[in-house]
Design a protein around this motif. Sequence first.
Motif, PDB file in Angstrom:
ATOM      1  N   UNK A  64       0.832  -1.212   0.000  1.00 55.71           N
ATOM      2  CA  UNK A  64       0.000   0.000   0.000  1.00 55.71           C
ATOM      3  C   UNK A  64       0.864   1.260   0.000  1.00 55.71           C
ATOM      4  N   UNK A  65       1.958   1.232   0.792  1.00 58.64           N
ATOM      5  CA  UNK A  65       2.850   2.390   0.837  1.00 58.64           C
ATOM      6  C   UNK A  65       3.508   2.621  -0.524  1.00 58.64           C
ATOM      7  N   UNK A  66       3.871   1.539  -1.198  1.00 55.53           N
ATOM      8  CA  UNK A  66       4.476   1.663  -2.524  1.00 55.53           C
ATOM      9  C   UNK A  66       3.463   2.208  -3.517  1.00 55.53           C
ATOM     10  N   UNK A  67       2.215   1.736  -3.431  1.00 56.69           N
ATOM     11  CA  UNK A  67       1.155   2.254  -4.316  1.00 56.69           C
ATOM     12  C   UNK A  67       0.923   3.741  -4.073  1.00 56.69           C
ATOM     13  N   UNK A  68       0.954   4.146  -2.824  1.00 55.05           N
ATOM     14  CA  UNK A  68       0.801   5.567  -2.508  1.00 55.05           C
ATOM     15  C   UNK A  68       1.960   6.371  -3.086  1.00 55.05           C
ATOM     16  N   UNK A  69       3.147   5.817  -2.986  1.00 57.56           N
ATOM     17  CA  UNK A  69       4.346   6.499  -3.481  1.00 57.56           C
ATOM     18  C   UNK A  69       4.279   6.745  -4.986  1.00 57.56           C
ATOM     19  N   UNK A  70       3.841   5.735  -5.760  1.00 58.00           N
ATOM     20  CA  UNK A  70       3.829   5.871  -7.221  1.00 58.00           C
ATOM     21  C   UNK A  70       2.487   6.377  -7.741  1.00 58.00           C
ATOM     22  N   UNK A  71       1.477   6.390  -6.870  1.00 59.91           N
ATOM     23  CA  UNK A  71       0.172   6.882  -7.298  1.00 59.91           C
ATOM     24  C   UNK A  71      -0.551   5.951  -8.246  1.00 59.91           C
ATOM     25  N   UNK A  72      -0.247   4.671  -8.167  1.00 54.62           N
ATOM     26  CA  UNK A  72      -0.883   3.675  -9.039  1.00 54.62           C
ATOM     27  C   UNK A  72      -1.259   2.441  -8.228  1.00 54.62           C
ATOM     28  N   UNK A  73      -2.323   1.769  -8.648  1.00 47.85           N
ATOM     29  CA  UNK A  73      -2.617   0.446  -8.102  1.00 47.85           C
ATOM     30  C   UNK A  73      -1.624  -0.538  -8.715  1.00 47.85           C
ATOM     31  N   UNK A  74      -0.985  -1.343  -7.875  1.00 42.55           N
ATOM     32  CA  UNK A  74       0.050  -2.262  -8.345  1.00 42.55           C
ATOM     33  C   UNK A  74      -0.405  -3.712  -8.357  1.00 42.55           C
ATOM     34  N   UNK A  75      -1.391  -4.025  -7.534  1.00 38.40           N
ATOM     35  CA  UNK A  75      -1.871  -5.404  -7.442  1.00 38.40           C
ATOM     36  C   UNK A  75      -3.386  -5.448  -7.451  1.00 38.40           C
ATOM     37  N   UNK A  76      -3.942  -6.395  -8.214  1.00 43.71           N
ATOM     38  CA  UNK A  76      -5.345  -6.739  -8.072  1.00 43.71           C
ATOM     39  C   UNK A  76      -5.433  -7.748  -6.936  1.00 43.71           C
ATOM     40  N   UNK A  77      -6.227  -7.439  -5.907  1.00 41.28           N
ATOM     41  CA  UNK A  77      -6.303  -8.301  -4.716  1.00 41.28           C
ATOM     42  C   UNK A  77      -7.228  -9.479  -4.988  1.00 41.28           C
ATOM     43  N   UNK A  78      -6.795 -10.372  -5.821  1.00 42.14           N
ATOM     44  CA  UNK A  78      -7.509 -11.609  -6.127  1.00 42.14           C
ATOM     45  C   UNK A  78      -6.577 -12.760  -5.784  1.00 42.14           C
ATOM     46  N   UNK A  79      -7.037 -13.986  -5.923  1.00 40.39           N
ATOM     47  CA  UNK A  79      -6.183 -15.152  -5.673  1.00 40.39           C
ATOM     48  C   UNK A  79      -6.072 -15.975  -6.954  1.00 40.39           C
ATOM     49  N   UNK A  80      -4.854 -16.140  -7.478  1.00 40.85           N
ATOM     50  CA  UNK A  80      -3.619 -15.536  -6.984  1.00 40.85           C
ATOM     51  C   UNK A  80      -3.554 -14.039  -7.286  1.00 40.85           C
ATOM     52  N   UNK A  81      -2.723 -13.318  -6.542  1.00 45.41           N
ATOM     53  CA  UNK A  81      -2.540 -11.894  -6.765  1.00 45.41           C
ATOM     54  C   UNK A  81      -2.153 -11.625  -8.213  1.00 45.41           C
ATOM     55  N   UNK A  82      -2.748 -10.598  -8.783  1.00 45.20           N
ATOM     56  CA  UNK A  82      -2.511 -10.289 -10.197  1.00 45.20           C
ATOM     57  C   UNK A  82      -1.921  -8.893 -10.329  1.00 45.20           C
ATOM     58  N   UNK A  83      -0.700  -8.760 -10.877  1.00 42.33           N
ATOM     59  CA  UNK A  83      -0.112  -7.422 -11.009  1.00 42.33           C
ATOM     60  C   UNK A  83      -0.801  -6.603 -12.095  1.00 42.33           C
ATOM     61  N   UNK A  84      -0.919  -5.315 -11.865  1.00 36.93           N
ATOM     62  CA  UNK A  84      -1.365  -4.405 -12.910  1.00 36.93           C
ATOM     63  C   UNK A  84      -0.192  -4.131 -13.853  1.00 36.93           C
ATOM     64  N   UNK A  85      -0.439  -3.372 -14.903  1.00 39.10           N
ATOM     65  CA  UNK A  85       0.650  -3.009 -15.812  1.00 39.10           C
ATOM     66  C   UNK A  85       1.731  -2.231 -15.064  1.00 39.10           C
ATOM     67  N   UNK A  86       1.312  -1.331 -14.186  1.00 39.01           N
ATOM     68  CA  UNK A  86       2.289  -0.589 -13.385  1.00 39.01           C
ATOM     69  C   UNK A  86       3.032  -1.528 -12.441  1.00 39.01           C
ATOM     70  N   UNK A  87       2.315  -2.502 -11.897  1.00 38.77           N
ATOM     71  CA  UNK A  87       2.956  -3.473 -11.019  1.00 38.77           C
ATOM     72  C   UNK A  87       4.018  -4.282 -11.727  1.00 38.77           C
ATOM     73  N   UNK A  88       3.759  -4.657 -12.989  1.00 40.22           N
ATOM     74  CA  UNK A  88       4.735  -5.420 -13.769  1.00 40.22           C
ATOM     75  C   UNK A  88       6.022  -4.630 -13.955  1.00 40.22           C
ATOM     76  N   UNK A  89       5.891  -3.316 -14.171  1.00 38.67           N
ATOM     77  CA  UNK A  89       7.073  -2.477 -14.343  1.00 38.67           C
ATOM     78  C   UNK A  89       7.950  -2.536 -13.096  1.00 38.67           C
ATOM     79  N   UNK A  90       7.328  -2.470 -11.927  1.00 35.71           N
ATOM     80  CA  UNK A  90       8.104  -2.462 -10.682  1.00 35.71           C
ATOM     81  C   UNK A  90       8.605  -3.856 -10.311  1.00 35.71           C
TER      82      UNK A  90
END
Length: 303
Positions: free
Chosen positions: A43-69
Amino acid sequence: MKDITQLDPVALRTLSVAVRLGTFEATARELHVTPSAVSQRIKALETRVGRVLLHRVKPLEPTEAGLVLVRLATQTELLEREAVAELVEEPGSDGTAYTSLPIAVNADALYGWFVDALAEVQVRHRVVFEVVREDHTRTAERLRRGEVMAAITGEPRPVPGCRVVRLGRLRYAAVATREFHADHFSDGVGSASLAEAPLVAFDRSDSLQHDFVRRVTRRHLAPPVTYVPSVREFDRAVRVGMGWGLLRESDVTEELRRGDLVELVPGRRPEVALYWQHWRLGSSLVADVTDAVVDAARRWMAT
């Protein structure tokens, strides 16, 4: 524009592990923290970059921004391990961990020559490998998602942030045993016979045989299929008459000459171009793996 420099490396690693393992609970066990701490870091990392990084599903699914990080975290870890290895007098003498390099590889390369290339690299580097077997049409997606650092792929266009090296072409022949051919293709090879004759495929990702059928008939047919997910046993399945299939041209030359195998459409031999793609990094390990893979592949394809 929001300043997102100086990202927390601990949070980046937490994100990378979460994507790899698929749950906060598994990530917490891996990192020896609580699931709440994992969630707070991300959550702190998402706040820092201003983007959602993970879809909270099972299994966790990265967003496009999440893939970059995730890619950033994996690259950073690799370069850090290499820097530490250069600083110690004897590799491993201070308990320095092995570097783990994830690579996506198609089955023909994996069972033909790829392991020899990796063994050559281990002589010079403190490294282990996570080899992910995947069809050559799908390995580039693994690379794009940051799941692997390098891949053997049929995709010539570079994945963003990657370098491409052409390895060569594999040529195949569509063959069957003499008896199978007499039973299923006595009236010729066409839409009717190809729709009814059983074929052998590696797995459900293997489209090579179906692509051949489509090129010959210009139709999308659905013949019966036996799936054999082993290169050696796939070849054997064709040679004992379980169905027709595409085998490497150089492997069947003598059997075609003797008449033990029959080519379905003489001279119609599809080719598959293969490429090595890897992340652009100032990494001696990645450079050495690339050299070993390219040399081994080109020697093997030349036989």
